[in-house]
Design a protein around this motif. Structure first.
Motif, short mmCIF file in Angstrom:
data_model
loop_
_atom_site.label_atom_id
_atom_site.label_comp_id
_atom_site.label_asym_id
_atom_site.label_seq_id
_atom_site.Cartn_x
_atom_site.Cartn_y
_atom_site.Cartn_z
N ALA A 124 -5.33 -4.22 -6.48
CA ALA A 124 -6.71 -4.12 -6.00
C ALA A 124 -6.71 -4.48 -4.53
O ALA A 124 -6.13 -5.50 -4.14
CB ALA A 124 -7.61 -5.05 -6.79
N THR A 133 -0.91 -2.93 -11.35
CA THR A 133 -2.18 -2.54 -10.77
C THR A 133 -2.45 -3.39 -9.53
O THR A 133 -2.27 -4.61 -9.56
CB THR A 133 -3.32 -2.72 -11.79
OG1 THR A 133 -3.03 -1.94 -12.94
CG2 THR A 133 -4.65 -2.29 -11.21
N ARG A 154 -8.44 0.55 -6.24
CA ARG A 154 -7.42 0.16 -7.22
C ARG A 154 -6.42 1.30 -7.32
O ARG A 154 -6.79 2.46 -7.34
CB ARG A 154 -8.03 -0.11 -8.59
CG ARG A 154 -8.69 -1.45 -8.70
CD ARG A 154 -9.20 -1.65 -10.13
NE ARG A 154 -9.66 -3.00 -10.26
CZ ARG A 154 -9.05 -3.94 -10.98
NH1 ARG A 154 -7.99 -3.64 -11.68
NH2 ARG A 154 -9.53 -5.16 -11.03
#
Length: 159
Positions: free
Chosen positions: A87, A85, A74
């Motif tokens: 991932a 964000t 992440r």
């Protein structure tokens, strides 16, 4: 059947086949088309939901973290105005670093987390993807304009 009717039927058949081929090519092109969005545009709701797109900017310093499974990473991508964000499950490119330019391709998931299927890092000291450079430049311009407006407002209130 007269030769004239045969010719018309042959031309009509050829046009039908050409039309079907064009439709298949355009459909394939549209399904592989991927647009670029900055974190600011994603936060504004301009990015498609449920469709793959690219997001780019700078990797925020100190944001890179490895998840408990050891494979998922992440990190936060920023255009200096907004942050997102990301991932990613897999091995990051060798040139991937915090504070450097990155472009990730994937889909926007639950909770506003961008789930990347591919991560591209810059390849030399001076390179940043043109879209990411424009997004960062736009964010700097907005920040400068907001700062100038705040200074003008504070000077007006002092008088």
């Amino acid at each position: 059947m007269k030769p004239r009717h045969k010719r018309i039927a042959l031309i009509a058949g050829g046009l039908a086949i050409l039309g079907i081929a064009a439709m298949l090519v355009l459909n394939a092109f549209q399904s592989n088309l991927v647009f670029f969005f900055s974190p600011t545009q994603v936060a504004a709701g301009e990015a498609p939901t449920g469709k793959s797109f690219r997001i780019g900017g700078m990797v925020k310093e100190g944001s890179l973290e490895r998840q408990a499974d050891g494979i998922t990473m992440r990190f936060v991508v920023t255009d200096t105005d907004k942050e997102m964000t990301v991932a990613y499950q897999g091995i990051l490119p060798d040139l991937f670093r915090e504070g450097k330019g990155v472009v990730a391709q994937g889909k926007l998931g639950d909770g506003g987390v961008f789930t990347a299927s591919e991560v591209l890092a810059k390849h030399d000291e001076n390179y940043m993807p043109p879209e990411a450079a424009k997004a960062v430049g736009d964010a700097h311009e907005r920040a400068a304009a907001n700062k100038a407006a705040a200074e003008a407002a504070s000077q007006t209130s002092k008088q």
